[in-house]
Motif scaffolding. Structure first.
Motif, PDB file in Angstrom:
ATOM      1  N   ARG A   1       0.837  -1.195   0.000  1.00 18.74           N
ATOM      2  CA  ARG A   1       0.000   0.000   0.000  1.00 18.74           C
ATOM      3  C   ARG A   1       0.878   1.255   0.000  1.00 18.74           C
ATOM      4  O   ARG A   1       0.584   2.233  -0.666  1.00 18.74           O
ATOM      5  CB  ARG A   1      -0.911  -0.014   1.235  1.00 18.74           C
ATOM      6  CG  ARG A   1      -1.700   1.276   1.423  1.00 18.74           C
ATOM      7  CD  ARG A   1      -2.614   1.175   2.636  1.00 18.74           C
ATOM      8  NE  ARG A   1      -3.222   2.458   2.923  1.00 18.74           N
ATOM      9  CZ  ARG A   1      -4.478   2.620   3.301  1.00 18.74           C
ATOM     10  NH1 ARG A   1      -5.257   1.569   3.388  1.00 18.74           N
ATOM     11  NH2 ARG A   1      -4.956   3.816   3.575  1.00 18.74           N
TER      12      ARG A   1
ATOM     13  N   LYS B   1     -11.133   2.291  -0.259  1.00 15.75           N
ATOM     14  CA  LYS B   1     -11.169   0.908  -0.741  1.00 15.75           C
ATOM     15  C   LYS B   1      -9.832   0.200  -0.547  1.00 15.75           C
ATOM     16  O   LYS B   1      -9.596  -0.863  -1.124  1.00 15.75           O
ATOM     17  CB  LYS B   1     -11.588   0.877  -2.212  1.00 15.75           C
ATOM     18  CG  LYS B   1     -13.012   1.388  -2.421  1.00 15.75           C
ATOM     19  CD  LYS B   1     -13.498   1.162  -3.838  1.00 15.75           C
ATOM     20  CE  LYS B   1     -14.960   1.617  -3.970  1.00 15.75           C
ATOM     21  NZ  LYS B   1     -15.469   1.405  -5.341  1.00 15.75           N
ATOM     22  N   ASN B   2      -8.986   0.817   0.306  1.00 15.86           N
ATOM     23  CA  ASN B   2      -7.727   0.184   0.717  1.00 15.86           C
ATOM     24  C   ASN B   2      -6.871  -0.218  -0.483  1.00 15.86           C
ATOM     25  O   ASN B   2      -6.276  -1.287  -0.497  1.00 15.86           O
ATOM     26  CB  ASN B   2      -8.005  -1.038   1.599  1.00 15.86           C
ATOM     27  CG  ASN B   2      -6.787  -1.441   2.394  1.00 15.86           C
ATOM     28  OD1 ASN B   2      -5.946  -0.612   2.733  1.00 15.86           O
ATOM     29  ND2 ASN B   2      -6.674  -2.733   2.675  1.00 15.86           N
ATOM     30  N   TYR B   3      -6.828   0.657  -1.484  1.00 16.06           N
ATOM     31  CA  TYR B   3      -5.997   0.446  -2.667  1.00 16.06           C
ATOM     32  C   TYR B   3      -6.289  -0.913  -3.323  1.00 16.06           C
ATOM     33  O   TYR B   3      -5.390  -1.641  -3.737  1.00 16.06           O
ATOM     34  CB  TYR B   3      -4.515   0.583  -2.317  1.00 16.06           C
ATOM     35  CG  TYR B   3      -4.118   2.014  -2.083  1.00 16.06           C
ATOM     36  CD1 TYR B   3      -3.468   2.749  -3.056  1.00 16.06           C
ATOM     37  CD2 TYR B   3      -4.440   2.659  -0.880  1.00 16.06           C
ATOM     38  CE1 TYR B   3      -3.125   4.081  -2.843  1.00 16.06           C
ATOM     39  CE2 TYR B   3      -4.106   3.994  -0.667  1.00 16.06           C
ATOM     40  CZ  TYR B   3      -3.450   4.700  -1.651  1.00 16.06           C
ATOM     41  OH  TYR B   3      -3.126   6.008  -1.441  1.00 16.06           O
ATOM     42  N   SER B   4      -7.576  -1.230  -3.429  1.00 14.45           N
ATOM     43  CA  SER B   4      -7.982  -2.474  -4.076  1.00 14.45           C
ATOM     44  C   SER B   4      -7.678  -2.406  -5.567  1.00 14.45           C
ATOM     45  O   SER B   4      -7.444  -1.325  -6.135  1.00 14.45           O
ATOM     46  CB  SER B   4      -9.480  -2.717  -3.882  1.00 14.45           C
ATOM     47  OG  SER B   4     -10.231  -1.740  -4.593  1.00 14.45           O
TER      48      SER B   4
ATOM     49  N   GLU C   1      -8.169   5.384  -0.761  1.00 16.59           N
ATOM     50  CA  GLU C   1      -8.064   5.202   0.691  1.00 16.59           C
ATOM     51  C   GLU C   1      -9.231   4.387   1.231  1.00 16.59           C
ATOM     52  O   GLU C   1      -9.059   3.463   2.020  1.00 16.59           O
ATOM     53  CB  GLU C   1      -8.008   6.570   1.379  1.00 16.59           C
ATOM     54  CG  GLU C   1      -6.743   7.369   1.118  1.00 16.59           C
ATOM     55  CD  GLU C   1      -5.539   6.766   1.820  1.00 16.59           C
ATOM     56  OE1 GLU C   1      -5.727   6.015   2.806  1.00 16.59           O
ATOM     57  OE2 GLU C   1      -4.401   7.039   1.385  1.00 16.59           O
TER      58      GLU C   1
END
Length: 459
Positions: A43, A101-104, A99
Motif C-alpha cells: 500500500r 477501498k484500501n488500494y484495491s 483510501e
C-alpha cells in the motif's frame, strides 16, 4: 487493467518543457500500471507512486500555464480552469476512493483509467490548441468551478436521498453523447422576468427500471407507461429540490414538459450553450443533468409535449421509442465527426433513413461517443481544428477495443499531395466533400455492401 500508454509523435505539442513533462507523466502512469498488476503490492508503494504522479501533474500545470502567459495565449483562463478541475476535484476524489477501498485492484484500475483518459484527451485537444492559437469555446458559458462542484455534490446527494445511489461525477462537460437506451426528458420554466430556464435530464433506461421499478416491485425489465409516469413525477420532484439552489426559480412556473427521442435531444442540445452539463455514473446506469438559462422563450418543434392527456402521450412516446430502438438495432451505426453543424445536419438528413447516425464535433466527444455507443463506421473530417482528423484516427487505432472500427475520411482537399497524406494514414477510404449527396450516400452503401459480402461464409 493490463494496459500501458504508448507515447507517439501525435502527443507532441512542439514546446520542449510541455512535451518533456507529458512524456514523464506517461512514464509515471505506466509504472502505476505495473504496480497495479502486481499480485502482492505494498500500500505504501501505491501511495508514493500516486503522490509522485500528482506532484508532477501539478508542476506540469504550472509550467504549461507559465508558457501560455509568456505567449499571451487567449485561452489561458479556460485552460487553467481545466487544470484546476483535475487537480482540485478529480485527483482528490480518486485519492479518497483509493483510501476508502484500501488500494484495491478495482480502485487502482479506476484511478489509472480516469488519469490515462484525461491525460490523452487533454494532450490531444486543449494542449494542441495552444500551438494553433485557438481557444476551446465549447464550454465557455459553463458556470464557475465552485458552482460546478456545488451542483455536482447537490445532485449526488439528491440521488442518494431519493434512491440510495452511490453516484460519482464522470464529466462536467457532457457533450450530449448517447449512452445505451435512454429516456430524454425536458422541462422548461419561465420566471416573472420572462427568462427561460431549461433542464434536460437523460436517464439510461436500466437506471429507471432498477430504481423506480424496484420500489414499485415491477418484474418488467423494460419501461412501461405506469413506470414512465412515475419517473416523470420523480424527475419533477428532483428538479424542485435542485431549484432551491436558484432563488429566481423558486416562483417560476413550468411552461412545458417534453419527452424527446435521441435525435430530438441532439438537435435541442446543439442549439444551447449550457451553464451545467454533468454526467454521472450512479452504479445502476448513467444519468446526465444539463441546464441552460435564456433571455427569451423560443418556439421549438421538439418532442412529445405532455399536456392533460398525459397517459396517452406517454404511451405514444414509449411505443415510438421502442419502434425506433428496434429499427436502430437493424441499422448500421455511423458516427460523423465534423466541426461544422451544417455538415453534421447534412449527413444526418442524408444517411438517417437507412442508418443510425451519431454525431460529434471534436476529437474528445468522438472518443466518448465511440466508448459509449460503438459505431460500425466513422466518417471523419480530415481538416478538424485543434485535434486533427489524423490524430483522432491514431487515437482510435491505438486502443485495442476500437482498433478495428472502420474509418473513412471526409476531406475538402483532393489535390495529389493532400490525398497522399490521407491515404498514408491507411483509413478504409476517403470521400471528397465536393461530391454530391447522392454520390456520398452511394459510396457509404457500397462500403457496407462490401463488408456484408466479406462476412458471408464461402460455399
Amino acid at each position: 487493467m493490463g494496459n500501458k500508454l504508448a507515447w507517439s509523435d501525435r502527443y507532441n505539442v512542439g514546446v520542449d518543457i510541455i512535451d518533456r513533462e507529458h512524456k514523464k507523466l506517461f512514464r509515471i502512469l505506466n509504472k502505476l500500471f505495473d504496480i497495479g498488476q502486481m499480485e502482492e503490492k505494498s500500500r505504501w508503494v501505491c501511495q508514493e507512486a500516486v503522490k509522485y504522479f500528482k506532484d508532477h501533474a501539478i508542476q506540469h500545470f504550472q509550467d504549461e500555464e507559465g508558457y501560455m502567459i509568456s505567449i499571451d495565449y487567449a485561452g489561458l483562463e479556460m485552460h487553467k480552469r481545466i487544470h484546476d478541475n483535475f487537480r482540485d476535484i478529480t485527483l482528490p476524489a480518486l485519492e479518497k476512493e483509493l483510501e476508502q477501498k484500501n488500494y484495491s485492484e478495482n480502485a487502482i484500475d479506476h484511478f489509472l483509467g480516469v488519469c490515462a483518459g484525461w491525460l490523452i484527451g487533454h494532450t490531444l485537444t486543449e494542449d494542441q490548441a495552444i500551438m494553433s492559437g485557438e481557444t476551446i469555446k465549447q464550454w465557455e458559458n459553463l458556470m464557475p468551478e465552485e458552482e460546478q462542484a456545488v451542483m455536482g455534490q447537490a445532485i449526488i446527494s439528491q440521488l442518494y436521498r431519493m434512491f440510495r445511489l452511490e453516484s460519482r461525477l464522470i464529466s462536467n462537460c457532457y457533450g450530449g453523447e448517447k449512452f445505451g437506451d435512454g429516456i430524454y426528458y425536458r422541462l422548461i420554466y419561465r420566471t416573472k422576468e420572462n427568462k427561460k430556464w431549461e433542464f434536460l435530464l437523460v436517464f439510461e433506461e436500466q437506471l429507471i427500471v432498477k430504481t423506480i421499478g424496484s420500489v414499485m416491485e415491477t418484474k418488467s425489465k423494460t419501461i412501461n407507461v405506469m413506470l414512465m409516469n412515475v419517473a416523470r413525477y420523480t424527475a419533477r420532484q428532483f428538479i424542485e429540490h435542485i431549484k432551491e439552489h436558484f432563488p429566481p426559480l423558486l416562483q417560476a412556473d413550468v411552461k412545458e414538459e417534453q419527452l424527446l427521442t435521441y435525435e430530438q435531444f441532439e438537435k435541442v442540445f446543439e442549439k444551447h450553450s449550457p451553464q451545467f452539463s454533468l454526467l454521472f455514473d450512479t452504479g445502476k446506469g448513467y444519468f446526465a443533468y444539463c441546464m441552460t438559462i435564456g433571455d427569451t422563450l423560443q418556439n421549438e418543434d421538439a418532442g412529445t409535449s405532455i399536456t392533460e392527456n398525459a397517459m396517452a402521450e406517454v404511451e405514444k412516446y414509449l411505443n415510438q421509442n421502442q419502434a425506433d430502438k428496434i429499427a436502430a438495432r437493424k441499422k448500421k451505426k455511423i458516427l460523423v465527426v465534423d466541426d461544422s453543424d451544417f455538415m453534421l445536419e447534412t449527413m444526418r438528413q442524408l444517411l438517417g433513413e437507412d442508418y443510425a447516425v451519431l454525431t460529434a464535433t471534436s476529437g474528445l466527444s468522438a472518443f466518448r461517443s465511440i466508448t459509449l455507443d460503438r459505431p460500425d463506421l466513422v466518417l471523419l473530417d480530415y481538416e478538424m481544428p485543434v485535434c486533427k482528423g489524423s490524430q483522432i484516427l491514431e487515437m482510435i487505432r491505438s486502443e485495442k477495443d476500437f482498433a478495428d472500427i472502420p474509418v473513412i475520411f471526409l476531406t475538402s482537399k483532393v489535390d495529389r499531395e493532400s490525398v497522399k497524406k490521407v491515404v498514408e494514414l491507411k483509413p478504409q477510404g476517403y470521400l471528397s466533400k465536393s461530391l454530391s449527396p447522392e454520390q456520398v450516400k452511394k459510396e457509404v452503401d457500397l462500403f457496407f455492401e462490401k463488408i456484408t459480402h466479406e462476412d458471408e461464409p464461402s460455399l
